[in-house]
Scaffold this motif. Structure first.
Motif, PDB file in Angstrom:
ATOM      1  N   LYS A 541       1.211   6.408  -7.738  1.00 39.90           N
ATOM      2  CA  LYS A 541       1.505   6.105  -9.136  1.00 39.90           C
ATOM      3  C   LYS A 541       1.262   4.624  -9.394  1.00 39.90           C
ATOM      4  N   ASP A 542       0.970   4.345 -10.648  1.00 41.53           N
ATOM      5  CA  ASP A 542       0.742   2.951 -11.027  1.00 41.53           C
ATOM      6  C   ASP A 542       2.018   2.141 -10.831  1.00 41.53           C
ATOM      7  N   GLY A 543       1.845   0.956 -10.304  1.00 41.70           N
ATOM      8  CA  GLY A 543       2.998   0.085 -10.071  1.00 41.70           C
ATOM      9  C   GLY A 543       3.637   0.258  -8.707  1.00 41.70           C
ATOM     10  N   THR A 544       3.181   1.256  -7.941  1.00 46.43           N
ATOM     11  CA  THR A 544       3.740   1.486  -6.597  1.00 46.43           C
ATOM     12  C   THR A 544       2.946   0.676  -5.586  1.00 46.43           C
TER      13      THR A 544
END
Length: 700
Positions: A541-544
């Motif tokens: 996921k984005d931001g991970t």
């Protein structure tokens, strides 16, 4: 010449006589009779006297005729005279018979007869001459005997002197030997005395050392007694301080309870919420406050409160907090319900408006139908929604369990709570670490110990008595730690020793059957550490961050370093093997009437979902091989034809997909899985896994 001839005849006659034929021994000196004969004075023998008497007793005419017939015979020697015995006897008188001492038995008679024949009618001159020769012969023999006796005496004296000298020398040697023995005995005695003296000195030193040691021990005991007295005084002081601290704690808890009780207003009602009656909360709050007040009153009369009193008041405080929390949750649920109803009403209104606007507009057919159809023909990338819901429910249950024992887990200042926490953790984890495949009796002891701990009974752990009732949150804490330990054993022990999966799994299955909450926590831990046991492939996921995503995939990350692929696959393999063993084993001493809490149907579901998802390089082949090697025989017996259809599907359809994404450096697990498939399909049999528990195991 006639006298000389007669002399030799006389000697010959004497030689042939009985006395002349006597034999003389060389050692005659030993005979006392012979010695007496040699030493006696010279006398005529009785036999000589008899001869003279015989000769002199002849008639005178016979002597005259004898002299006339032999005129040339020499006259008797002037020196010779008749024996006195012969002169005394008359001429016509018969001579005396030989003495009895000179004749013995028949031999003497024969000698007399011989003499009579040898000396017939011997004249007196001849007799005298013969008697002289006899005396000379006897004197010569007597002198010879004396000489031999003298020589024998000298020889005997020499022998005696030699024997005396030898005896003297032997006596000297004997005296020397005796003196040597006495010296040796004296030396031995002196050594023994010196040794005894040394031993006595050593014993004395030992006694002195023991005396010093005893004195030191007594001093230590006195010092320890003094220290013990000081410790007791210090403990008494601390007990008083702790009692005062507990009393202050009770007052603070009572104050907090009264403040919390004030938050419950029985007349409080929200105007915009459905009618909610808080009388139940108010009544229970008043009961808790009264209980705590009575407890404080009793402890103040008795003295200082005990730890149990503090624990009871803390439980009352927790109950009051739970009561407030339940009231707030009910209020929040009512608010949420009202909000939801308002939103539903708003959505209904919007739907009605949209329907009115689209009454005259024809909705076109979506252009993406063909693409969606092609996507359905392929395999899934994500797990089913029902599977993900089940996964999330288990994780939520684990989080709630962690929150339920937050007090005991986050305790840092309370020494007593920390001690209880450590004892409970040891009592839960040590028996699981002791599980082995040695004997079924040992597994039964371990199972009973874990079951008793979870049932609230007291168990022995590390020489201490432990029970989950020692703390209100003890049971939840033990549930969580026990489930975590089972999964860790799969991650560590089973990963290194595949045979260990079965004894660990049979105990876990038995505990799961009696205590279902432990089983749910085992699944939650297993899914979190090995998402492929769901099966579930976490998406990025984005931001991970990359490290967090690697942890989501099951990798261990330490100091920004990700573990090696071989170690990762080894851990995943151990946990899948433990899971495959759990779903096929049941505790043999449990209730066999009920169903398995997590049986083979879940294994079939896992296998089907794995085959419905796109494979991962190196991971899918390893996990399928481990799962089928452990659980394949049980699935074959349970599902039979359907199982073999699935095996054919794996070989014909799914295996080429795995092979297509596998690089040359990842072919080890793929080839091992391929050989396993070919062997099983060729033999139409899935072999029993190595280390499986046979009936003989439980009889040992």
């Amino acid at each position: 010449m006639e006298p000389r001839r007669l002399r030799w005849e006389t000697l010959a006659a004497l030689r042939t006589s009985s006395k002349g034929q006597l034999s003389y021994c060389r050692h005659w000196l030993h005979d006392e009779d012979v010695l007496e004969g040699c030493m006696a004075p010279l006398v005529l023998s009785s036999y000589s006297g008899w001869v003279l008497d015989k000769v002199l007793g002849q008639p005178a005419q016979e002597a005259a005729s004898s002299r006339s017939s032999t005129p040339k015979e020499p006259a008797p020697r002037a020196g010779l005279s008749p024996a006195p015995e012969a002169a005394a006897s008359p001429a016509g008188q018969r001579g005396p018979s030989p003495p009895a001492s000179g004749l013995k038995g028949n031999e003497d008679l024969g000698l007399v007869d011989a003499d009579r024949e040898s000396f017939p009618n011997i004249p007196p001159s001849k007799v005298t001459e013969v008697e002289g020769y006899i005396r000379m012969y006897e004197e010569m023999h007597r002198l010879k005997g004396k000489e031999e006796l003298r020589q024998r005496q000298e020889q005997q004296e020499q022998m005696v002197r030699a024997v005396y000298d030898l005896a003297s020398e032997q006596l000297k040697r004997f005296d020397e030997l005796k003196e040597l023995k006495q010296h040796q005995e004296f030396q031995d005695l002196r050594e023994v005395m010196e040794k005894s003296s040394k031993e006595a000195q050593g014993q004395q030193e030992k006694l002195k050392e023991e005396h010093r040691h005893r004195a030191k021990v007594l001093n230590l005991k006195l010092r320890e007694a003094e220290q013990q007295r000081q410790r007791q005084e210090e403990l008494e002081r601390l007990r008083k301080e702790e009692g005062q601290e507990r009393l202050r704690r009770l007052y603070s808890i009572q104050e907090e309870l009264l403040q919390l009780n004030q938050q419950i207003d029985p007349n409080y009602k929200h105007k915009d919420l459905p009618r909610i009656d808080f009388s139940v909360y108010s009544n229970r709050g008043n009961q808790i406050c009264g209980l705590v007040s009575g407890l404080i009153r009793t402890t103040s009369e008795r003295g200082f409160p005990t730890q149990a009193d503090v624990a009871n008041t803390e439980r009352a405080l927790q109950e009051m907090r739970g009561l407030i929390s339940s009231m707030q949750q009910e209020i929040a649920a009512a608010v949420e319900e009202k909000k939801r109803k308002d939103e539903e009403e708003q959505r209904e209104k919007q739907k009605e408006l949209l329907k009115k606007e689209q009454m005259t507009i024809q909705a076109p057919v979506p252009a993406q139908q063909s693409g969606e159809k092609q996507q359905k023909e392929g395999l899934q990338v994500k797990a089913d929604e029902s599977t993900m819901q089940w996964y999330q429910q288990l994780q939520d249950a684990a989080d709630q369990c962690i929150a339920s024992f937050s007090t005991i887990s986050n305790c840092k200042d309370n020494h007593e709570v920390k001690k209880i926490k450590m004892d409970l953790q040891k009592a839960a984890t040590i028996p699981v670490s002791q599980i082995s495949s040695i004997a079924g009796s040992q597994l039964r002891e371990i199972f009973d110990k874990i079951n008793n701990l979870l049932s609230g009974k007291s168990v022995q752990s590390g020489g201490r008595t432990v029970s989950v009732t020692q703390h209100p949150q003890g049971l939840d804490f033990v549930h969580y730690k026990l489930a975590e330990k089972f999964v860790n054993q799969g991650e560590e022990e089973v990963a290194s020793h595949h045979e260990a999966a079965f004894p660990i799994a049979v105990v876990a299955s038995g505990i799961w059957e009696i205590h279902p909450q432990v089983g749910d926590l085992i699944l939650a831990h297993l899914h979190k550490k090995c998402p492929y046991s769901v099966p579930f492939y976490p998406a990025f996921k984005d931001g991970t961050s990359l490290e967090d995503y690697q942890r989501m995939l099951g990798y261990q990350v330490k100091d920004s370093k990700i573990e090696q692929q071989d170690n990762f696959l080894k851990r995943m393999s151990g946990m899948i093997r433990l899971y495959a063993a759990i779903i096929q084993l049941r505790w043999p001493y449990g209730n066999r009437q009920g169903t398995h809490p997590h049986g083979l149907n879940h294994g079939w579901r896992w296998l089907a979902q794995m085959l419905n998802m796109e494979p991962l390089a190196d991971v899918t082949a390893t996990l399928l091989f481990d799962f089928l090697e452990v659980c394949g025989n049980a699935l074959m017996k349970q599902y039979q034809v359907q199982f073999w259809k699935m095996m054919l599907l794996i070989r014909e359809d799914y295996f080429p997909r795995i092979e297509a994404i596998t690089s040359s450096g990842q072919m080890g697990s793929l080839m091992r899985f391929k050989q396993f498939l070919e062997k099983c399909l060729h033999q139409k049999e899935i072999p029993l896994p190595k280390g499986s528990l046979q009936p003989s195991f439980w009889r040992s």
